[in-house]
Design a protein around this motif. Structure first.
Motif, PDB file in Angstrom:
ATOM      1  N   GLU A   2      -7.236  -3.378  -5.511  1.00 43.07           N
ATOM      2  CA  GLU A   2      -7.767  -4.723  -5.729  1.00 43.07           C
ATOM      3  C   GLU A   2      -8.657  -4.723  -6.972  1.00 43.07           C
ATOM      4  OE1 GLU A   2      -7.128  -7.430  -4.040  1.00 43.07           O
ATOM      5  OE2 GLU A   2      -6.140  -6.630  -2.250  1.00 43.07           O
ATOM      6  N   PRO A   3      -8.736  -5.839  -7.700  1.00 40.17           N
ATOM      7  CA  PRO A   3      -9.644  -5.902  -8.848  1.00 40.17           C
ATOM      8  C   PRO A   3     -11.075  -5.562  -8.414  1.00 40.17           C
ATOM      9  CG  PRO A   3      -8.192  -7.804  -8.847  1.00 40.17           C
ATOM     10  CD  PRO A   3      -7.974  -7.086  -7.533  1.00 40.17           C
ATOM     11  N   GLY A   4     -11.731  -4.683  -9.174  1.00 41.18           N
ATOM     12  CA  GLY A   4     -13.099  -4.275  -8.874  1.00 41.18           C
ATOM     13  C   GLY A   4     -13.214  -3.185  -7.820  1.00 41.18           C
ATOM     14  N   GLU A   5     -12.095  -2.727  -7.284  1.00 45.08           N
ATOM     15  CA  GLU A   5     -12.087  -1.714  -6.223  1.00 45.08           C
ATOM     16  C   GLU A   5     -11.684  -0.369  -6.830  1.00 45.08           C
ATOM     17  OE1 GLU A   5     -10.274  -1.921  -1.823  1.00 45.08           O
ATOM     18  OE2 GLU A   5      -8.721  -1.913  -3.378  1.00 45.08           O
ATOM     19  N   ASP A   6     -12.387   0.708  -6.465  1.00 48.95           N
ATOM     20  CA  ASP A   6     -11.950   2.011  -6.940  1.00 48.95           C
ATOM     21  C   ASP A   6     -10.815   2.523  -6.052  1.00 48.95           C
ATOM     22  OD1 ASP A   6     -13.007   4.165  -4.947  1.00 48.95           O
ATOM     23  OD2 ASP A   6     -14.782   2.916  -5.331  1.00 48.95           O
ATOM     24  N   ALA A   7     -10.022   3.434  -6.568  1.00 46.15           N
ATOM     25  CA  ALA A   7      -8.790   3.870  -5.905  1.00 46.15           C
ATOM     26  C   ALA A   7      -9.048   4.543  -4.549  1.00 46.15           C
ATOM     27  CB  ALA A   7      -8.005   4.793  -6.825  1.00 46.15           C
ATOM     28  N   GLN A   8     -10.111   5.320  -4.432  1.00 44.18           N
ATOM     29  CA  GLN A   8     -10.406   5.939  -3.131  1.00 44.18           C
ATOM     30  C   GLN A   8     -10.731   4.869  -2.096  1.00 44.18           C
ATOM     31  OE1 GLN A   8     -13.424   8.892  -4.134  1.00 44.18           O
ATOM     32  NE2 GLN A   8     -11.868  10.496  -4.015  1.00 44.18           N
ATOM     33  N   ALA A   9     -11.455   3.834  -2.496  1.00 50.67           N
ATOM     34  CA  ALA A   9     -11.767   2.732  -1.581  1.00 50.67           C
ATOM     35  C   ALA A   9     -10.494   2.007  -1.152  1.00 50.67           C
ATOM     36  CB  ALA A   9     -12.748   1.755  -2.233  1.00 50.67           C
ATOM     37  N   THR A  10      -9.507   1.945  -2.044  1.00 55.94           N
ATOM     38  CA  THR A  10      -8.225   1.336  -1.692  1.00 55.94           C
ATOM     39  C   THR A  10      -7.575   2.083  -0.539  1.00 55.94           C
ATOM     40  OG1 THR A  10      -7.860   0.546  -3.943  1.00 55.94           O
ATOM     41  CG2 THR A  10      -5.904   0.777  -2.544  1.00 55.94           C
ATOM     42  N   ILE A  11      -7.555   3.400  -0.626  1.00 52.02           N
ATOM     43  CA  ILE A  11      -6.946   4.208   0.442  1.00 52.02           C
ATOM     44  C   ILE A  11      -7.689   4.001   1.755  1.00 52.02           C
ATOM     45  CG2 ILE A  11      -6.551   6.573   1.231  1.00 52.02           C
ATOM     46  CD1 ILE A  11      -6.053   7.228  -1.807  1.00 52.02           C
ATOM     47  N   ILE A  12      -8.995   4.044   1.715  1.00 51.51           N
ATOM     48  CA  ILE A  12      -9.798   3.845   2.934  1.00 51.51           C
ATOM     49  C   ILE A  12      -9.506   2.467   3.531  1.00 51.51           C
ATOM     50  CG2 ILE A  12     -12.173   3.557   3.768  1.00 51.51           C
ATOM     51  CD1 ILE A  12     -12.899   5.779   1.623  1.00 51.51           C
ATOM     52  N   ARG A  13      -9.457   1.434   2.687  1.00 50.60           N
ATOM     53  CA  ARG A  13      -9.172   0.074   3.158  1.00 50.60           C
ATOM     54  C   ARG A  13      -7.760  -0.022   3.733  1.00 50.60           C
ATOM     55  NH1 ARG A  13      -6.261  -3.444   0.676  1.00 50.60           N
ATOM     56  NH2 ARG A  13      -6.595  -2.621  -1.427  1.00 50.60           N
ATOM     57  N   GLU A  14      -6.781   0.509   3.019  1.00 50.16           N
ATOM     58  CA  GLU A  14      -5.388   0.410   3.474  1.00 50.16           C
ATOM     59  C   GLU A  14      -5.173   1.114   4.819  1.00 50.16           C
ATOM     60  OE1 GLU A  14      -2.677  -1.177   2.374  1.00 50.16           O
ATOM     61  OE2 GLU A  14      -3.513  -2.008   0.540  1.00 50.16           O
ATOM     62  N   MET A  15      -5.766   2.283   5.008  1.00 49.01           N
ATOM     63  CA  MET A  15      -5.594   3.000   6.283  1.00 49.01           C
ATOM     64  C   MET A  15      -6.264   2.252   7.432  1.00 49.01           C
ATOM     65  SD  MET A  15      -3.642   5.585   5.646  1.00 49.01           S
ATOM     66  CE  MET A  15      -2.847   4.334   4.673  1.00 49.01           C
ATOM     67  N   LYS A  16      -7.363   1.585   7.129  1.00 52.54           N
ATOM     68  CA  LYS A  16      -8.028   0.768   8.149  1.00 52.54           C
ATOM     69  C   LYS A  16      -7.174  -0.450   8.484  1.00 52.54           C
ATOM     70  CE  LYS A  16     -11.769   0.465  10.615  1.00 52.54           C
ATOM     71  NZ  LYS A  16     -11.959   1.416  11.718  1.00 52.54           N
ATOM     72  N   GLU A  17      -6.626  -1.122   7.445  1.00 51.99           N
ATOM     73  CA  GLU A  17      -5.803  -2.312   7.671  1.00 51.99           C
ATOM     74  C   GLU A  17      -4.487  -1.976   8.371  1.00 51.99           C
ATOM     75  OE1 GLU A  17      -7.260  -4.764   3.661  1.00 51.99           O
ATOM     76  OE2 GLU A  17      -5.181  -4.094   3.821  1.00 51.99           O
ATOM     77  N   GLU A  18      -3.827  -0.914   7.944  1.00 49.57           N
ATOM     78  CA  GLU A  18      -2.486  -0.607   8.445  1.00 49.57           C
ATOM     79  C   GLU A  18      -2.481   0.133   9.771  1.00 49.57           C
ATOM     80  OE1 GLU A  18      -0.569   1.450   5.211  1.00 49.57           O
ATOM     81  OE2 GLU A  18      -0.596  -0.341   3.947  1.00 49.57           O
TER      82      GLU A  18
END
Length: 156
Positions: A44-60
């Protein structure tokens, strides 16, 4: 998410997680796809890549994970749904909590992404060269006894 259509192709930035446990690698696929990939998602804009993984695993999967070192930076050129793609990928080592039910390797785990069902499954590392795994460089790289940082350009 960082994904735009420009000059006849889709450009996106993706973060992916490399989960290795007991000589198995966790992969996932959309139920309707025929190929496997590493879990992750678009940054996501403004999101670092590690935070993306953490968010995606929580969402999915409703699962908390920890990201550690960056293993691969990938310039990935491919076609998906008849559309050319140019993807910048950041692939990190990641791990689940030691008591996570997702460490169970005898069955698939089901997740959801935007209304589509995802199948998550552990594969023995030695089986990866024969698997329909995308991007293709992962078949060899993830089969090696040790993983080390690399810059990859994958076409096709």
């Amino acid at each position: 998410m960082i994904s735009i259509d420009i000059v006849g192709l889709r450009f996106q930035v993706r973060a992916a997680a490399i989960f290795v446990h007991d000589e198995h690698v966790l992969l996932h696929k959309i139920e309707s796809d025929t190929f496997w990939a590493l879990p992750g998602g678009r940054v996501e804009p403004g999101e670092d890549a590690q935070a993306t993984i953490i968010r995606e695993m929580k969402e999915e999967l409703n699962e908390s994970v920890e990201c550690t070192g960056l293993l691969y930076t990938v310039e990935n050129f491919f076609t998906y749904s008849n559309k050319p793609n140019h993807e910048i990928g950041l692939y990190f080592q990641a791990q689940f909590h030691p008591k996570s039910p997702l460490l169970e390797k005898s069955r698939s785990h089901i997740g959801v992404e935007g209304g589509e069902r995802l199948e998550f499954r552990w594969f023995p590392r030695e089986s990866l060269p024969d698997l329909d795994l995308h991007p293709a460089f992962l078949r060899e790289c993830l089969s090696k006894p040790s993983l080390s940082f690399q810059h990859i350009v994958q076409r096709g």
